[in-house]
Motif scaffolding. Sequence first.
Motif, short mmCIF file in Angstrom:
data_model
loop_
_atom_site.label_atom_id
_atom_site.label_comp_id
_atom_site.label_asym_id
_atom_site.label_seq_id
_atom_site.Cartn_x
_atom_site.Cartn_y
_atom_site.Cartn_z
N GLN A 50 -84.15 -7.82 -5.89
CA GLN A 50 -83.93 -8.75 -6.99
C GLN A 50 -84.73 -8.33 -8.22
OE1 GLN A 50 -85.84 -12.52 -6.57
NE2 GLN A 50 -84.72 -13.45 -8.24
N GLN A 54 -83.17 -7.21 -11.79
CA GLN A 54 -83.52 -7.97 -12.99
C GLN A 54 -84.08 -7.08 -14.08
OE1 GLN A 54 -86.13 -11.05 -11.49
NE2 GLN A 54 -84.48 -12.56 -11.52
N LYS A 76 -80.21 -12.12 -16.49
CA LYS A 76 -81.42 -11.76 -15.76
C LYS A 76 -81.94 -12.95 -14.94
CE LYS A 76 -84.46 -8.91 -17.44
NZ LYS A 76 -85.55 -8.22 -18.13
#
Length: 88
Positions: A50, A54, A76
């Motif tokens: 993740q 992002q 994001k």
Amino acid sequence: MPNFNSKYGNQQSEQVQGLAELQKTLANLPDMILMKVLKKGLRKSAKIVQLAVQQKAPIAEGDVPQKYGQQPGDLKKSIIVRTRRNKR
């Protein structure tokens, strides 16, 4: 085992409800612990992915038309880690 009937003069009986469910839960306890450990490990691994995704997510700059109430950086923020139970 002492005989309480003669001492107290009455007879009481107890019935336990939910014993079968308790036995099933206790039998599955090792599986439940295993799943908890696996879920925690997978969640930590997914958190690494993740954060990497992002960091690479583009953020709109400048005068960008805002459709549907979206703001720069929403992509994001929308990258999240979720876990769910499999419905099998």
